[in-house]
Design a protein around this motif. Structure first.
Motif, PDB file in Angstrom:
ATOM      1  N   UNK A  32      11.222   7.255   4.455  1.00  0.00           N
ATOM      2  CA  UNK A  32      12.276   8.263   4.629  1.00  0.00           C
ATOM      3  C   UNK A  32      12.188   8.838   6.036  1.00  0.00           C
ATOM      4  N   UNK A  33      13.343   8.941   6.637  1.00  0.00           N
ATOM      5  CA  UNK A  33      13.351   9.566   7.974  1.00  0.00           C
ATOM      6  C   UNK A  33      13.270  11.081   7.793  1.00  0.00           C
ATOM      7  N   UNK A  34      13.130  11.765   8.919  1.00  0.00           N
ATOM      8  CA  UNK A  34      13.010  13.228   8.881  1.00  0.00           C
ATOM      9  C   UNK A  34      14.254  13.875   8.261  1.00  0.00           C
ATOM     10  N   UNK A  35      15.392  13.232   8.378  1.00  0.00           N
ATOM     11  CA  UNK A  35      16.634  13.796   7.837  1.00  0.00           C
ATOM     12  C   UNK A  35      16.928  13.290   6.428  1.00  0.00           C
ATOM     13  N   UNK A  36      15.989  12.579   5.833  1.00  0.00           N
ATOM     14  CA  UNK A  36      16.140  12.185   4.446  1.00  0.00           C
ATOM     15  C   UNK A  36      16.796  10.838   4.224  1.00  0.00           C
TER      16      UNK A  36
ATOM     17  N   UNK B 107       8.759   7.993  10.134  1.00  0.00           N
ATOM     18  CA  UNK B 107       9.017   7.809   8.699  1.00  0.00           C
ATOM     19  C   UNK B 107       7.958   8.544   7.889  1.00  0.00           C
ATOM     20  N   UNK B 108       8.384   8.995   6.722  1.00  0.00           N
ATOM     21  CA  UNK B 108       7.406   9.580   5.790  1.00  0.00           C
ATOM     22  C   UNK B 108       7.590   8.909   4.424  1.00  0.00           C
TER      23      UNK B 108
ATOM     24  N   UNK C 228       0.850  -1.200   0.000  1.00  0.00           N
ATOM     25  CA  UNK C 228       0.000   0.000   0.000  1.00  0.00           C
ATOM     26  C   UNK C 228       0.885   1.250   0.000  1.00  0.00           C
ATOM     27  N   UNK C 229       0.247   2.366  -0.261  1.00  0.00           N
ATOM     28  CA  UNK C 229       0.947   3.655  -0.150  1.00  0.00           C
ATOM     29  C   UNK C 229       0.420   4.383   1.071  1.00  0.00           C
ATOM     30  N   UNK C 230       1.235   5.246   1.629  1.00  0.00           N
ATOM     31  CA  UNK C 230       0.797   6.149   2.697  1.00  0.00           C
ATOM     32  C   UNK C 230       0.581   5.485   4.032  1.00  0.00           C
ATOM     33  N   UNK C 231       1.377   4.473   4.350  1.00  0.00           N
ATOM     34  CA  UNK C 231       1.291   3.873   5.689  1.00  0.00           C
ATOM     35  C   UNK C 231       1.810   4.875   6.729  1.00  0.00           C
TER      36      UNK C 231
END
Lengths: 159, 195
Positions: free
Chosen positions: A145-149, A122-123, A114-117
């Motif tokens: 992706x973590x907050x720092x990329x 994480x984003x 799925x998308x958008x878990x």
């Protein structure tokens, strides 16, 4: 400079004498001077003190000379002395190549593709099916992706 | 303390060098007002002047070892007090800046006057106040030069030695001090004697 001018300055000088301290002030001043002068006068060091100092120093040095070999033997017997470990400067520092983190876990709850878990921390979380394992179970890959990329990749099997 | 009265000051210095407190006391009693006056003229503050007087005698008695005879005593202790007072003005300046107060400002009101004739007293008091204000305008080293010249009556060469300056610098400074004092005190000069 005339004498008149000098006279006026001298007259002004005499017209403003310093205030005179009273006897009690002078007495306190004297006591303080006496104390300070006595404190400042150092008694010459007596020879006995020098000799005592020299004896203590000599004992210290001889003890050191006598104890040094004993300490050396004791340190060689010890299995882990500092000398056995390379110092940080002996080997060059290796900087690892940047690569996505690979997390493998033994037990998990496998999310479906799925998308958008929503995973805390994480984003852009995305889960895709990437095939099958040798045992025939579905294989998934989750990326985020973590907050720092930093990109996190998680490969796991379906139940 | 030994209560011995010494008559010859040379004896005092010689005995003081041996740590004799009676001699110390005699030297202190003889010279304290003089040393205090020098310190006060530079510092313009009684409390600081007393502390510098104390410090000067303590230093002098602790370091008498190198002094030979009374001839050297007066110039030597004068050099100590002048330099101690100049050093103290640096601390004084910092404290004054912190407190936001001019040094010795409160002492202006306490200046003594002459009591014989009220008009003379008033004039002398005004002269003294103007003079003091002018001294406050001078730098500490300039006040020391003025004091050594006008009060100690020292020749320029000896002033230079006391302050560790060149003779030419002392002469130049003395001319400046004289002109500054002269300009400020001109109004107090009797009319017949004005240039």
């Amino acid at each position: 400079m005339s004498n008149n001018e000098d006279r006026l300055i001298r007259k002004a000088w005499e017209a403003a004498p310093p205030p005179e301290p009273d006897d009690a002030v002078w007495e306190a001043c004297w006591e303080s001077i006496r104390h300070a002068s006595r404190g400042g006068r150092r008694e010459p060091v007596r020879p006995i003190r020098w000799m005592a100092f020299a004896a203590v120093f000599l004992v210290g040095v001889l003890s050191g000379v006598w104890l040094a070999p004993l300490l050396q033997v004791a340190s060689k017997d010890h299995p882990a002395t500092l000398a056995e470990f390379p110092s940080p400067r002996e080997e060059p520092v290796r900087i690892p190549e940047p690569r996505p983190a690979d997390m493998r876990v033994a037990h998990y709850v496998s999310p479906e593709p799925s998308d958008g878990l929503a995973i805390p921390g994480l984003r852009n979380v995305n889960v895709v099916e990437v095939g099958q394992t040798e045992g025939g179970a579905p294989a998934y890959r989750m990326t985020g992706q973590t907050a720092r990329g930093v990109i996190v990749v998680w490969d796991y099997e379906g139940l | 303390m030994e209560n011995v009265a010494y008559t010859e000051s040379e004896d005092w210095v010689a005995l003081a060098r041996q740590g004799n407190e009676g001699a110390w006391r005699s030297l202190f009693e003889r010279d304290r007002a003089w040393i205090y006056r020098i310190a006060y003229r530079i510092l313009l503050n009684q409390e600081d002047a007393l502390e510098v007087t104390q410090e000067t005698f303590a230093k002098a008695f602790s370091g008498l070892g190198g002094l030979t005879g009374d001839a050297g005593w007066r110039p030597w202790i004068r050099t100590i007090v002048v330099n101690a007072a100049i050093s103290r003005t640096r601390v004084q300046g910092r404290v004054t800046r912190l407190l936001g107060k001019r040094s010795g400002e409160e002492c202006l009101e306490a200046l003594p006057g002459f009591e014989s004739d009220p008009r003379d007293a008033a004039a002398a008091s005004e002269l003294a106040k103007a003079f003091r204000r002018e001294l406050e305008r001078l730098r500490p080293r300039q006040r020391a030069i003025a004091m050594l010249h006008y009060e100690e009556m020292l020749p320029g060469r000896e002033i230079a030695l006391t302050l560790g300056m060149s003779h030419d610098t002392v002469r130049t400074q003395l001319t400046r001090i004289r002109n500054a004092l002269r300009a400020r005190l001109a109004e107090f000069e009797p009319p017949g004697e004005r240039p």
